[in-house]
Design a protein around this motif. Structure first.
Motif, PDB file in Angstrom:
ATOM      1  N   TYR A 119     -39.487  -5.421  -0.481  1.00 40.34           N
ATOM      2  CA  TYR A 119     -40.560  -5.845   0.944  1.00 40.34           C
ATOM      3  C   TYR A 119     -41.429  -4.556   1.495  1.00 40.34           C
ATOM      4  CZ  TYR A 119     -41.075  -7.300   5.877  1.00 40.34           C
ATOM      5  OH  TYR A 119     -41.167  -7.278   7.141  1.00 40.34           O
ATOM      6  N   SER A 122     -44.526  -4.206  -0.204  1.00 41.26           N
ATOM      7  CA  SER A 122     -45.454  -5.101  -0.384  1.00 41.26           C
ATOM      8  C   SER A 122     -46.086  -4.934   0.506  1.00 41.26           C
ATOM      9  CB  SER A 122     -44.117  -7.175  -0.018  1.00 41.26           C
ATOM     10  OG  SER A 122     -43.978  -6.816   1.628  1.00 41.26           O
ATOM     11  N   GLN A 124     -46.949  -7.434   2.960  1.00 47.85           N
ATOM     12  CA  GLN A 124     -47.045  -8.316   3.820  1.00 47.85           C
ATOM     13  C   GLN A 124     -46.265  -6.882   4.568  1.00 47.85           C
ATOM     14  OE1 GLN A 124     -42.878 -11.384   3.437  1.00 47.85           O
ATOM     15  NE2 GLN A 124     -43.419 -11.706   4.779  1.00 47.85           N
TER      16      GLN A 124
END
Length: 134
Positions: A119, A122, A124
């Motif tokens: 995460y 990433s 995002q």
């Protein structure tokens, strides 16, 4: 329901190998007997005669624990109680099972860490971080 702690250390020749000193100490502190024996043997090798003479002195000084009555009166007189011990060394859990539990815990942590790393690396996360900076 907790077991009552003995009021004084007494030798336990029924469970003991030599004089029951280690068994009495294990009963008093609620430790596993094998652990007390390992500590005593280690102390004997590490300190030499100090532990030997200490063991002999305790053998002479400590009173002998009253012999247990027949097994039927013990079973009927004492309530059955199970205690879950938290420490592996105290619970008597086999080392293989303890290792499996520890490995499962670390595998779970590794999976969580991999998800966190994926995460954080990433796009995002990068976009969310840039929006928060505004």
């Amino acid at each position: 329901m907790s077991e009552k702690k003995p009021t004084s250390i007494k030798r336990d020749p029924d469970r003991g190998k030599l004089g029951g000193v280690c068994a009495g100490i294990a009963n008093y502190w609620g430790w596993e007997l094998w652990l007390v024996r390992i500590i005593a043997i280690s102390g004997l090798f590490l300190s030499g005669s100090l532990f030997f003479w200490g063991y002999i002195a305790l053998w002479i000084v400590l009173d002998k624990q009253a012999p247990a009555k027949d097994w039927q009166s013990q079973v009927t007189a004492q309530p059955v109680h199970f205690e879950i011990k938290s420490q592996v060394w105290k619970a008597g859990q086999p080392p293989r099972r303890a290792f499996q539990d520890i490995k499962a815990t670390f595998d779970n942590l590794e999976t969580r860490l991999q998800k966190l790393e994926s995460y954080v690396t990433s796009k995002q996360f990068s976009i969310a971080r840039e929006i928060n900076k505004l």
